[in-house]
Design an enzyme around this catalytic site. Structure first.
Site, mmCIF file in Angstrom:
data_model
loop_
_atom_site.group_PDB
_atom_site.id
_atom_site.type_symbol
_atom_site.label_atom_id
_atom_site.label_comp_id
_atom_site.label_asym_id
_atom_site.label_seq_id
_atom_site.Cartn_x
_atom_site.Cartn_y
_atom_site.Cartn_z
ATOM 1 N N HIS A 60 -43.368 -17.983 -5.719
ATOM 2 C CA HIS A 60 -44.353 -18.986 -6.151
ATOM 3 C C HIS A 60 -45.335 -19.170 -5.005
ATOM 4 C CE1 HIS A 60 -40.803 -19.697 -8.655
ATOM 5 N NE2 HIS A 60 -41.600 -20.250 -9.558
ATOM 6 N N ASP B 247 -44.420 -14.515 -13.737
ATOM 7 C CA ASP B 247 -43.266 -15.375 -13.524
ATOM 8 C C ASP B 247 -42.537 -14.921 -12.258
ATOM 9 O OD1 ASP B 247 -40.831 -16.667 -13.527
ATOM 10 O OD2 ASP B 247 -40.410 -16.313 -15.634
ATOM 11 N N GLY B 248 -42.496 -15.794 -11.263
ATOM 12 C CA GLY B 248 -41.872 -15.427 -10.000
ATOM 13 C C GLY B 248 -40.402 -15.083 -10.118
ATOM 14 N N SER C 234 -47.339 -20.373 2.675
ATOM 15 C CA SER C 234 -46.303 -19.425 3.105
ATOM 16 C C SER C 234 -46.780 -17.970 3.106
ATOM 17 C CB SER C 234 -45.045 -19.587 2.257
ATOM 18 O OG SER C 234 -45.338 -19.587 0.882
ATOM 19 N N HIS D 197 -42.087 -24.230 6.454
ATOM 20 C CA HIS D 197 -42.723 -23.152 7.207
ATOM 21 C C HIS D 197 -42.094 -22.958 8.587
ATOM 22 C CE1 HIS D 197 -46.254 -23.854 4.310
ATOM 23 N NE2 HIS D 197 -45.480 -22.871 3.876
ATOM 24 N N ASP E 46 -40.010 -21.112 -4.045
ATOM 25 C CA ASP E 46 -40.659 -22.394 -3.785
ATOM 26 C C ASP E 46 -41.385 -22.874 -5.044
ATOM 27 O OD1 ASP E 46 -42.069 -24.523 -2.727
ATOM 28 O OD2 ASP E 46 -43.549 -23.280 -1.710
ATOM 29 N N GLU F 79 -47.916 -15.331 -8.277
ATOM 30 C CA GLU F 79 -48.421 -16.663 -8.614
ATOM 31 C C GLU F 79 -48.860 -16.651 -10.073
ATOM 32 O OE1 GLU F 79 -49.265 -20.334 -9.013
ATOM 33 O OE2 GLU F 79 -48.339 -19.615 -7.152
#
Length: 280
Positions: free
Chosen positions: A42, A143-144, A100, A19, A164, A118
């Site tokens: 994600h 699906d990211g 995030s 971060h 991530d 997500e």
């Protein structure tokens, strides 16, 4: 597999590093008036309760954000990140930790956009609820990695893509490289920030080699280790690999990482790293 929950790890040393880098990149993008896209592949739940059963079970935040968030001598590079944490805890008690997406929401301007994805069935509703009144945000369950194809390039031709994944399965280490390659083909001027855990060093070396083999230039690696590398179970370090980093980021992290390491690892073990995997 969808067993990973970030709520067990929120606010730990890896989050502090991730971060810090995220907030510095966003701050750099804001130096130009033109809007940009923040894409989080994600995104997690967004907000984490630090006195929850999950967080209390591990207590990882006590050796992470809890050590620095109220210090008076923090480096200037940490100001955007720590202000986001403080604003989520106006009472002065560390109750919540922003993931995030919330850090991005805190730092982005009205003209900027958030695309948050997500897949986890428990975390997605929490994320959607967190952003339901934010007109800048689109929250999707899916699906990211697919977003790297579907949402790039953004109309503004400016953006930060944060990748991530939980690395629950070994193929994630290859999937992130493939995802970045797909995104880069569509949007070669974007800033890509990839978080990774160091559990087995060989996995990271292989991932770095795979990234080199993509032919992508300007790849910066930033790492914070709290323990020496080990073949035992558990994360010893974490890092961020940044493609097209803002020009100030390398020096900013060289400046702030030794301070972070000193605060988070008072025993002096581990290491810090800022180096180019592939230069310009």
């Amino acid at each position: 597999m969808l067993s990973y929950r970030h709520s067990f790890h929120a606010g730990n040393h890896a989050d502090v590093l991730k971060h810090t880098v995220q907030s510095l990149i966003i701050s750099a993008l804001k130096e130009k008036d033109k809007p940009f896209l923040y894409l989080d592949t994600h995104a997690g739940a967004g907000r984490y309760l630090l006195n929850s059963e999950h967080a209390e079970r591990t207590g990882e935040y006590m050796e992470g954000i809890a050590r620095i968030w109220q210090q008076s001598n923090t480096p200037a590079e940490l100001a955007p990140y720590l202000q986001a944490v403080r604003d989520l805890n106006p009472s002065g008690q560390l109750k919540y930790y922003p993931g995030s997406p919330l850090i991005a929401r805190h730092l982005l301007r009205e003209q900027d956009q958030l695309q948050l994805t997500e897949l986890h069935p428990s975390d997605y509703p929490l994320l959607r609820g967190e952003f339901q009144k934010d007109l800048r945000a689109v929250v999707a369950r899916g699906d990211g990695y697919q977003q790297l194809k579907a949402k790039l390039p953004p109309p503004s031709r400016r953006g930060l893509i944060l990748i991530d994944p939980p690395y629950e399965i070994k193929t994630d280490y290859q999937a992130v490289v493939q995802g970045i390659a797909e995104g880069y083909k569509r949007f070669s001027t974007g800033v890509y920030a990839l978080w990774y855990p160091v559990v087995l060093r060989q996995q990271i070396k292989r991932m770095v080699t795979d990234l080199k083999d993509t032919g992508i230039r300007r790849i910066l690696q930033i790492e914070l280790a709290v323990k020496p590398d080990s073949d035992q179970r558990g994360m010893t370090a974490s890092g961020m690999i940044v493609i097209n980093p803002p020009w100030k980021l390398e020096q900013q992290m060289r400046s702030v990482l030794p301070w972070l390491h000193e605060q988070l690892v008072p025993q002096g073990i581990g290491h810090t790293l800022v180096e180019w995997i592939v230069p310009e």
